[in-house]
Design a protein around this motif. Sequence first.
Motif, short mmCIF file in Angstrom:
data_model
loop_
_atom_site.label_atom_id
_atom_site.label_comp_id
_atom_site.label_asym_id
_atom_site.label_seq_id
_atom_site.Cartn_x
_atom_site.Cartn_y
_atom_site.Cartn_z
N LEU A 160 20.59 31.61 58.39
CA LEU A 160 20.80 32.92 59.00
C LEU A 160 22.09 32.93 59.82
N HIS A 161 22.91 33.94 59.62
CA HIS A 161 24.07 34.19 60.44
C HIS A 161 24.00 35.65 60.91
N SER A 162 24.95 36.04 61.73
CA SER A 162 25.03 37.43 62.16
C SER A 162 26.48 37.81 62.36
N TRP A 163 26.93 38.83 61.63
CA TRP A 163 28.32 39.27 61.66
C TRP A 163 28.45 40.35 62.73
N ALA A 164 29.11 40.02 63.83
CA ALA A 164 29.13 40.94 64.98
C ALA A 164 30.55 41.11 65.52
N VAL A 165 30.92 42.38 65.72
CA VAL A 165 32.20 42.73 66.35
C VAL A 165 31.88 43.78 67.42
N PRO A 166 31.81 43.38 68.70
CA PRO A 166 31.33 44.29 69.75
C PRO A 166 32.12 45.58 69.89
N SER A 167 33.45 45.52 69.83
CA SER A 167 34.25 46.73 70.07
C SER A 167 34.08 47.78 68.97
N LEU A 168 33.59 47.36 67.81
CA LEU A 168 33.31 48.30 66.72
C LEU A 168 31.84 48.71 66.68
N GLY A 169 31.03 48.14 67.56
CA GLY A 169 29.60 48.46 67.57
C GLY A 169 28.86 47.90 66.38
N LEU A 170 29.29 46.72 65.89
CA LEU A 170 28.70 46.14 64.68
C LEU A 170 27.94 44.86 65.00
N LYS A 171 26.76 44.74 64.43
CA LYS A 171 26.00 43.48 64.48
C LYS A 171 24.99 43.54 63.34
N THR A 172 25.29 42.83 62.27
CA THR A 172 24.44 42.86 61.07
C THR A 172 24.09 41.43 60.68
N ASP A 173 22.82 41.18 60.44
CA ASP A 173 22.36 39.84 60.08
C ASP A 173 22.81 39.49 58.66
N ALA A 174 23.22 38.24 58.48
CA ALA A 174 23.54 37.69 57.16
C ALA A 174 22.37 36.79 56.76
N ILE A 175 21.60 37.25 55.78
CA ILE A 175 20.36 36.57 55.40
C ILE A 175 20.49 36.06 53.97
N PRO A 176 20.15 34.79 53.73
CA PRO A 176 20.23 34.26 52.35
C PRO A 176 19.31 35.04 51.41
N GLY A 177 19.87 35.42 50.24
CA GLY A 177 19.08 36.16 49.25
C GLY A 177 18.93 37.64 49.54
N ARG A 178 19.57 38.13 50.57
CA ARG A 178 19.47 39.56 50.91
C ARG A 178 20.86 40.09 51.20
N LEU A 179 21.14 41.29 50.73
CA LEU A 179 22.45 41.91 50.93
C LEU A 179 22.30 43.09 51.88
N ASN A 180 22.79 42.93 53.11
CA ASN A 180 22.78 44.02 54.08
C ASN A 180 24.12 44.75 54.06
N GLN A 181 24.10 46.00 54.43
CA GLN A 181 25.34 46.76 54.45
C GLN A 181 25.47 47.53 55.75
N THR A 182 26.71 47.72 56.16
CA THR A 182 27.02 48.51 57.33
C THR A 182 28.36 49.20 57.09
N ILE A 183 28.64 50.20 57.89
CA ILE A 183 29.87 50.96 57.74
C ILE A 183 30.70 50.79 59.01
N LEU A 184 32.01 50.68 58.85
CA LEU A 184 32.88 50.60 60.02
C LEU A 184 34.10 51.48 59.81
N MET A 185 34.60 51.99 60.91
CA MET A 185 35.83 52.77 60.87
C MET A 185 36.49 52.69 62.24
N SER A 186 37.74 52.29 62.25
CA SER A 186 38.47 52.16 63.51
C SER A 186 39.35 53.38 63.73
N SER A 187 39.37 53.85 64.96
CA SER A 187 40.18 55.02 65.29
C SER A 187 41.59 54.64 65.74
#
Length: 227
Positions: A160-187
């Motif tokens: 298990l990992h977690s891909w997190a970038v605080p200033s973008l409001g992102l924190k999504t778990d990286a789970i083996p065998g599972r594909l999670n998705q999130t959206i990002l956009m910088s102003s």
Amino acid sequence: MAYPYELGFQDATSPIMEELLHFHDHTLMIVFLISTLVLYLISLMLTTKMTHTSTMDAQEVETIWTILPAIILIMIALPSLRILYLMDEVNNPMLTVKTMGHQWYWSYEYTDYEELNFDSYMIPTTELKPGELRLLEVDNRVVLPMETPVRMLISSEDVLHSWAVPSLGLKTDAIPGRLNQTILMSSRPGLFYGQCSEICGSNHSFMPIVIEMVTLKTFENWCSSMM
């Protein structure tokens, strides 16, 4: 990015993070008002010996302290649910980047381009250049266009990992065998730092994330140079 003795959040870079900051301030103000009222009542009870007998068994008071907390919870829940749905929405992304977590580095693949993929390792302290940040700099940054919706597909190849970038409001778990998705956009353009936020082994602290937001033309030139 964060700085020493920082008490608040990092500056918001994305619309979602701005919403999260507003919700945080909204909720904190409610908590502050409740705490002030409770502290006032406790101090009042401790400093006076007088007892108002008519309030010991009053139907009106019981009605108020039942309905008021319910209204407060609704005031917190409605904005929270709105932001949760906004964070899950993925509407017409212009670019898709696949992120894989490894022990202990990240690999990235730009699925809209052929053979545009690379691994991103932390730069050791001994190899840092003047002005670079210890434990946060990487050899290959994630370059993305600003003001463009980007879909991140996040998974893991080992633990298990977690891909997190605080200033973008992102924190999504990286789970083996599972594909999670999130959206990002910088102003705005700039460098935005993050780290793995899930304890994943002995080198968990050495999995930084660096996102470089650039203009669309600069991004196209970067893609051409990488392929």
